[in-house]
Write a protein that holds these residues in place. Structure first.
Motif, PDB file in Angstrom:
ATOM      1  N   LEU A 150      14.395  12.532   3.559  1.00 16.02           N
ATOM      2  CA  LEU A 150      13.314  11.686   3.051  1.00 16.02           C
ATOM      3  C   LEU A 150      12.938  10.660   4.110  1.00 16.02           C
ATOM      4  O   LEU A 150      13.787  10.209   4.887  1.00 16.02           O
ATOM      5  N   THR A 151      11.675  10.338   4.139  1.00 22.87           N
ATOM      6  CA  THR A 151      11.174   9.318   5.063  1.00 22.87           C
ATOM      7  C   THR A 151      10.449   8.268   4.229  1.00 22.87           C
ATOM      8  O   THR A 151       9.622   8.617   3.381  1.00 22.87           O
ATOM      9  N   ALA A 152      10.779   7.016   4.433  1.00 21.22           N
ATOM     10  CA  ALA A 152      10.149   5.952   3.637  1.00 21.22           C
ATOM     11  C   ALA A 152      10.193   4.637   4.405  1.00 21.22           C
ATOM     12  O   ALA A 152      11.001   4.478   5.329  1.00 21.22           O
ATOM     13  N   ASN A 153       9.334   3.714   4.007  1.00 20.73           N
ATOM     14  CA  ASN A 153       9.374   2.376   4.601  1.00 20.73           C
ATOM     15  C   ASN A 153      10.588   1.616   4.079  1.00 20.73           C
ATOM     16  O   ASN A 153      11.034   1.834   2.949  1.00 20.73           O
ATOM     17  N   VAL A 154      11.083   0.722   4.923  1.00 22.52           N
ATOM     18  CA  VAL A 154      12.296  -0.018   4.604  1.00 22.52           C
ATOM     19  C   VAL A 154      11.944  -1.369   3.978  1.00 22.52           C
ATOM     20  O   VAL A 154      11.081  -2.084   4.500  1.00 22.52           O
ATOM     21  N   ALA A 155      12.594  -1.681   2.863  1.00 18.54           N
ATOM     22  CA  ALA A 155      12.479  -3.024   2.266  1.00 18.54           C
ATOM     23  C   ALA A 155      13.784  -3.750   2.560  1.00 18.54           C
ATOM     24  O   ALA A 155      14.858  -3.292   2.157  1.00 18.54           O
ATOM     25  N   HIS A 156      13.699  -4.865   3.287  1.00 25.07           N
ATOM     26  CA  HIS A 156      14.885  -5.546   3.812  1.00 25.07           C
ATOM     27  C   HIS A 156      15.361  -6.680   2.897  1.00 25.07           C
ATOM     28  O   HIS A 156      14.560  -7.505   2.466  1.00 25.07           O
ATOM     29  N   PHE A 157      16.662  -6.704   2.631  1.00 22.69           N
ATOM     30  CA  PHE A 157      17.285  -7.797   1.880  1.00 22.69           C
ATOM     31  C   PHE A 157      18.484  -8.296   2.675  1.00 22.69           C
ATOM     32  O   PHE A 157      19.301  -7.505   3.119  1.00 22.69           O
ATOM     33  N   GLU A 158      18.554  -9.622   2.834  1.00 21.89           N
ATOM     34  CA  GLU A 158      19.669 -10.157   3.625  1.00 21.89           C
ATOM     35  C   GLU A 158      20.969 -10.157   2.840  1.00 21.89           C
ATOM     36  O   GLU A 158      22.047 -10.122   3.426  1.00 21.89           O
ATOM     37  N   THR A 159      20.862 -10.220   1.532  1.00 21.08           N
ATOM     38  CA  THR A 159      22.075 -10.229   0.704  1.00 21.08           C
ATOM     39  C   THR A 159      21.860  -9.339  -0.519  1.00 21.08           C
ATOM     40  O   THR A 159      20.728  -9.006  -0.867  1.00 21.08           O
ATOM     41  N   PHE A 160      22.983  -9.024  -1.194  1.00 23.04           N
ATOM     42  CA  PHE A 160      22.915  -8.239  -2.429  1.00 23.04           C
ATOM     43  C   PHE A 160      22.188  -9.040  -3.508  1.00 23.04           C
ATOM     44  O   PHE A 160      21.425  -8.491  -4.310  1.00 23.04           O
ATOM     45  N   ALA A 161      22.391 -10.362  -3.499  1.00 24.09           N
ATOM     46  CA  ALA A 161      21.711 -11.222  -4.487  1.00 24.09           C
ATOM     47  C   ALA A 161      20.201 -11.114  -4.333  1.00 24.09           C
ATOM     48  O   ALA A 161      19.466 -11.074  -5.332  1.00 24.09           O
ATOM     49  N   ASP A 162      19.739 -11.040  -3.083  1.00 20.37           N
ATOM     50  CA  ASP A 162      18.287 -10.894  -2.849  1.00 20.37           C
ATOM     51  C   ASP A 162      17.783  -9.570  -3.421  1.00 20.37           C
ATOM     52  O   ASP A 162      16.702  -9.515  -4.009  1.00 20.37           O
ATOM     53  N   LEU A 163      18.566  -8.506  -3.231  1.00 16.66           N
ATOM     54  CA  LEU A 163      18.166  -7.199  -3.786  1.00 16.66           C
ATOM     55  C   LEU A 163      18.112  -7.277  -5.315  1.00 16.66           C
ATOM     56  O   LEU A 163      17.161  -6.794  -5.943  1.00 16.66           O
ATOM     57  N   LYS A 164      19.109  -7.927  -5.897  1.00 12.70           N
ATOM     58  CA  LYS A 164      19.142  -8.055  -7.359  1.00 12.70           C
ATOM     59  C   LYS A 164      17.926  -8.825  -7.871  1.00 12.70           C
ATOM     60  O   LYS A 164      17.464  -8.599  -8.991  1.00 12.70           O
ATOM     61  N   ALA A 165      17.434  -9.768  -7.052  1.00 13.08           N
ATOM     62  CA  ALA A 165      16.319 -10.623  -7.485  1.00 13.08           C
ATOM     63  C   ALA A 165      14.959  -9.947  -7.322  1.00 13.08           C
ATOM     64  O   ALA A 165      13.945 -10.478  -7.779  1.00 13.08           O
ATOM     65  N   ALA A 166      14.930  -8.792  -6.670  1.00 10.40           N
ATOM     66  CA  ALA A 166      13.633  -8.111  -6.457  1.00 10.40           C
ATOM     67  C   ALA A 166      13.060  -7.673  -7.802  1.00 10.40           C
ATOM     68  O   ALA A 166      13.795  -7.202  -8.667  1.00 10.40           O
ATOM     69  N   PRO A 167      11.735  -7.824  -7.985  1.00  9.47           N
ATOM     70  CA  PRO A 167      11.130  -7.415  -9.267  1.00  9.47           C
ATOM     71  C   PRO A 167      11.234  -5.898  -9.483  1.00  9.47           C
ATOM     72  O   PRO A 167      11.275  -5.137  -8.519  1.00  9.47           O
ATOM     73  N   ASP A 168      11.267  -5.497 -10.765  1.00  7.46           N
ATOM     74  CA  ASP A 168      11.289  -4.064 -11.097  1.00  7.46           C
ATOM     75  C   ASP A 168      10.066  -3.385 -10.475  1.00  7.46           C
ATOM     76  O   ASP A 168       8.991  -3.974 -10.392  1.00  7.46           O
ATOM     77  N   ASN A 169      10.267  -2.159 -10.068  1.00  4.19           N
ATOM     78  CA  ASN A 169       9.215  -1.325  -9.457  1.00  4.19           C
ATOM     79  C   ASN A 169       8.727  -1.829  -8.106  1.00  4.19           C
ATOM     80  O   ASN A 169       7.823  -1.237  -7.527  1.00  4.19           O
ATOM     81  N   SER A 170       9.290  -2.925  -7.610  1.00  5.21           N
ATOM     82  CA  SER A 170       8.808  -3.441  -6.323  1.00  5.21           C
ATOM     83  C   SER A 170       9.277  -2.563  -5.165  1.00  5.21           C
ATOM     84  O   SER A 170       8.794  -2.705  -4.047  1.00  5.21           O
ATOM     85  N   LEU A 171      10.247  -1.674  -5.415  1.00  9.27           N
ATOM     86  CA  LEU A 171      10.753  -0.840  -4.317  1.00  9.27           C
ATOM     87  C   LEU A 171      10.339   0.621  -4.472  1.00  9.27           C
ATOM     88  O   LEU A 171      10.915   1.497  -3.832  1.00  9.27           O
ATOM     89  N   ASN A 172       9.350   0.868  -5.320  1.00  4.03           N
ATOM     90  CA  ASN A 172       8.940   2.262  -5.528  1.00  4.03           C
ATOM     91  C   ASN A 172       8.615   2.935  -4.204  1.00  4.03           C
ATOM     92  O   ASN A 172       7.817   2.421  -3.413  1.00  4.03           O
ATOM     93  N   GLY A 173       9.253   4.073  -3.963  1.00  2.30           N
ATOM     94  CA  GLY A 173       8.970   4.852  -2.753  1.00  2.30           C
ATOM     95  C   GLY A 173       9.560   4.257  -1.485  1.00  2.30           C
ATOM     96  O   GLY A 173       9.251   4.705  -0.376  1.00  2.30           O
ATOM     97  N   LYS A 174      10.410   3.244  -1.609  1.00  6.33           N
ATOM     98  CA  LYS A 174      10.966   2.608  -0.400  1.00  6.33           C
ATOM     99  C   LYS A 174      12.468   2.842  -0.281  1.00  6.33           C
ATOM    100  O   LYS A 174      13.138   3.188  -1.264  1.00  6.33           O
ATOM    101  N   ILE A 175      12.974   2.624   0.904  1.00  2.00           N
ATOM    102  CA  ILE A 175      14.424   2.616   1.111  1.00  2.00           C
ATOM    103  C   ILE A 175      14.865   1.154   1.116  1.00  2.00           C
ATOM    104  O   ILE A 175      14.366   0.355   1.914  1.00  2.00           O
ATOM    105  N   ALA A 176      15.776   0.803   0.208  1.00  2.00           N
ATOM    106  CA  ALA A 176      16.308  -0.571   0.187  1.00  2.00           C
ATOM    107  C   ALA A 176      17.357  -0.693   1.289  1.00  2.00           C
ATOM    108  O   ALA A 176      18.224   0.170   1.427  1.00  2.00           O
ATOM    109  N   PHE A 177      17.270  -1.762   2.078  1.00  2.00           N
ATOM    110  CA  PHE A 177      18.227  -1.998   3.173  1.00  2.00           C
ATOM    111  C   PHE A 177      18.820  -3.393   3.005  1.00  2.00           C
ATOM    112  O   PHE A 177      18.096  -4.385   2.990  1.00  2.00           O
TER     113      PHE A 177
END
Ligand SMILES: [Zn+2]
Length: 469
Positions: free
Chosen positions: A133-160
């Motif tokens: 799979l190839t996708a754009n990267v959504a960057h989070f500096e911490t796990f807490a930041d990833l948890k705080a991301a809104p629902d569906n905000s990462l559709n089609g992306k790779i979480a990093f």
């Protein structure tokens, strides 16, 4: 030193020693037992048995992932070694689970600046589609930041998640870093991500990724999860800093073989107590390892130490009062499966587990001992601390040890525990990587640590104290 100071010093030394030995002899070990303890210390400090065991395991068996050929070979290896080393009884107890296959993992930064990067699948992860799979990267500096991301905000992306584990002597940087590894894929999937890529949970700067167990949650889509080597995580962060979209290609063939129920086993060998054979002083380590490296440190070190410690005690002319079993737990890495099975099988017997200690962390010397015992038995622990003090081992003021790794499952059911803290500063440079190999073992620290486990186990097997009280 003046002659007068010398007299004062030697008087003090003699007095202090006699006070010390009077205090000690009034306690758990008599003079003969203290002499045996000393003899055991010297034997262990001179013996390279623990190293030879690790050398044998890593050379003749290699890695020992739950359900693999190496795992099966390690069971035979452990039974044979313990029998050859004179254990009174050696047996296995079956443990079952699912078999995960790592397959291959490849990743490449596609844009803006193409680079191949080093990744490893996390243990238990699903693979990608065959074409990757190839996708754009959504960057989070911490796990807490990833948890705080809104629902569906990462559709089609790779979480990093780029969080970097901190280096500490006691390994305390592991806890804050490992959450992303264990449940990051669930959180990323809940936000719509198609994969999770994270910086390795490790303190090194090698181009080597660190694997480790991850989990899915029922009802949440299973997405592929991988770790990047530390230098490659830096490379990805540097590309992201430039403000342009960064796209990543990921291809993994990892899968859990649902058709196969993998069988493995806890391997147990004991020296049976001479007076209180039903009372157990448990020594633990885990026999399985990840399938990268040869598991020399994780947990070859523990296996070498606890098998050698029990063997040294078994060479005394008479068995100590309590039974000393060495429990080599199966399938620790994939979720403490061996420990969970052990407490199920031995649930009626848990009350007879007088005390337990495991080794599953650190390469350097032990510098501290932390008990987790009843308040009345702290005097006995202080006595043990006196014997260990000349080796530079301090007694923690805390009394809250819960046993490492597998042993925590036994502690949770009320078994008293001791934790020994080694210098673990460099442990997470190699943990769960291709670099977990024999050359990383420090032979002198290993002898030293084996001596401490030998002394501890002998003391606990002789002490007429109820560590629960
Ligand atoms: Zn381990």
């Amino acid at each position: 030193m003046s002659p007068k100071t010398k007299i004062i010093a030697s008087t003090c030394l003699a007095l202090c020693m006699s006070v010390g030995s009077f205090f000690v002899s009034a306690q758990q070990l008599n003079a003969e037992q203290q002499a045996q303890l000393n003899e055991l210390k010297n034997t262990a400090l001179q013996s390279d048995l623990s190293y030879q065991l690790i050398e044998s395991l890593t050379t003749e068996v290699g890695h020992r992932l739950m359900g693999s050929e190496g795992d099966k070979k390690s069971i035979v290896w452990a039974v044979d070694k313990m029998k050859a080393l004179g254990f009174d009884k050696v047996w296995t107890e079956e443990v079952t689970g699912s078999y995960w296959l790592r397959g291959d993992a490849k990743a490449k930064i596609i844009a803006p600046y193409p680079h191949d990067v080093v990744v490893l699948a996390l243990g238990g992860s699903v693979g990608t589609a065959e074409k990757g799979l190839t996708a754009n990267v959504a960057h989070f500096e911490t796990f807490a930041d990833l948890k705080a991301a809104p629902d569906n905000s990462l559709n089609g992306k790779i979480a990093f998640v780029s969080y970097q584990m901190e280096r500490h002597i006691d390994g305390k940087g592991y806890g804050p870093a490992v959450g992303t590894r264990v449940t990051g894929a669930v959180v990323a999937a809940q936000k719509g991500a198609s994969a999770l890529v994270m910086r390795s949970v490790g303190t090194d700067n090698n181009r080597t990724a660190h694997t480790g167990v991850m989990r899915y949650k029922d009802g949440v889509k299973k997405i592929p999860a991988a770790t990047l080597s530390n230098p490659d995580a830096d490379l990805l962060v540097n590309q992201l800093k430039r403000g342009k979209p960064v796209s990543l290609f990921l291809k993994m063939t990892a899968k859990t073989d649902a058709e196969v129920i993998a069988k493995t086993a806890n391997v147990i060998g004991e020296f049976t107590g001479s007076e209180l054979p039903n009372e157990i002083v448990a020594l633990g380590a885990h026999l399985d390892s990840w399938d990268v490296g040869t598991g020399a440190l994780d947990d070859g070190l523990g296996i070498g130490m606890v098998v050698a410690a029990a063997h040294h005690i078994g060479q005394l002319p008479k068995r100590p009062k309590r039974t000393i079993p060495v429990i080599l737990f199966a399938a620790e890495e994939v979720g403490l499966l061996g420990a969970k099975e052990y407490v199920k099988v031995h649930k009626n017997d848990m009350v007879n587990h007088a005390i337990g200690a495991e080794w599953d962390f650190g390469i350097g010397r032990i510098y501290k001992m932390t008990p987790g015992v009843g308040a009345q038995s702290l005097n006995a622990i202080r006595e043990l601390a006196q014997y260990l003090a000349p080796l530079g081992v301090s007694l923690s003021p805390d009394n809250n040890a819960k046993g490492q790794s597998d042993m925590s499952a036994l502690s949770n059911l009320g078994m008293p525990s001791i934790n020994f803290s080694p210098d673990g500063s460099n442990y997470f440079d190699y943990h769960h990587t291709e670099n977990d190999t024999l050359d990383k073992v420090e032979p002198e620290a290993l002898k030293f640590n084996t001596a401490i486990y030998t002394m501890y186990a002998y003391f606990a097997a002789q002490a007429a104290v109820d560590f629960r009280k």
